[in-house]
Scaffold this motif. Structure first.
Motif, short mmCIF file in Angstrom:
data_model
loop_
_atom_site.label_atom_id
_atom_site.label_comp_id
_atom_site.label_asym_id
_atom_site.label_seq_id
_atom_site.Cartn_x
_atom_site.Cartn_y
_atom_site.Cartn_z
N TRP A 95 -2.58 12.97 3.35
CA TRP A 95 -3.54 11.95 3.79
C TRP A 95 -4.87 12.59 4.20
CZ3 TRP A 95 -3.26 7.10 2.65
CH2 TRP A 95 -2.02 6.51 2.40
N GLY B 39 -10.70 9.94 9.77
CA GLY B 39 -9.37 9.97 9.14
C GLY B 39 -8.96 11.37 8.74
N THR B 40 -9.91 12.14 8.20
CA THR B 40 -9.61 13.52 7.82
C THR B 40 -9.16 14.33 9.03
OG1 THR B 40 -11.23 13.39 6.05
CG2 THR B 40 -10.54 15.58 6.72
N ALA C 76 -6.71 13.22 1.03
CA ALA C 76 -7.21 11.95 0.49
C ALA C 76 -8.46 11.49 1.25
CB ALA C 76 -6.12 10.87 0.55
N CYS C 77 -8.43 11.59 2.56
CA CYS C 77 -9.61 11.20 3.36
C CYS C 77 -10.76 12.18 3.11
CB CYS C 77 -9.26 11.16 4.84
SG CYS C 77 -8.28 9.72 5.31
N ARG D 276 -0.41 15.67 8.59
CA ARG D 276 -0.26 14.93 7.33
C ARG D 276 -1.28 15.45 6.33
NH1 ARG D 276 3.75 10.90 7.03
NH2 ARG D 276 4.21 10.21 9.12
N PHE E 190 -5.69 12.89 10.49
CA PHE E 190 -4.51 13.24 9.70
C PHE E 190 -4.26 14.74 9.68
CE2 PHE E 190 -5.17 9.02 7.54
CZ PHE E 190 -3.97 8.47 7.98
#
Length: 87
Positions: free
Chosen positions: A43, A31-32, A46-47, A40, A35
């Motif tokens: 996000w 996800g890191t 956050a990841c 993004r 995104f």
């Protein structure tokens, strides 16, 4: 039979936590990267924070597994001290 000491003598399924942490680590890393490549940054951060939390949890699980039977007793060790008298 319950003794009332379950909250202090409860055992965690460390091997299950290990594999769930590895699964979470893979997804947080993916996800890191995804995104970040998609532009993004919120996000991705956050990841990245989730990735850090999962890494700390994974290291604690590995530490407890390496400490041996004190933290993960085998099937021959009872999870609590049996009561002295049965009523």
């Amino acid at each position: 039979m319950r003794t009332g000491s379950e909250p202090t003598t409860a055992r965690s399924a460390l091997r299950a936590r290990l594999w769930l942490s590895v699964w979470g680590l893979v997804w947080a890393l993916a996800g890191t990267v995804a995104f970040a490549l998609a532009g993004r940054p919120g996000w991705a951060i956050a990841c990245g924070v989730l990735w850090l939390i999962v890494t700390v949890d994974l290291s604690m699980v590995l530490r407890h597994i390496r400490q041996g039977p004190h933290y993960q007793p085998g099937p021959d060790i009872p999870p609590y001290r049996p009561p002295e008298h049965r009523v």
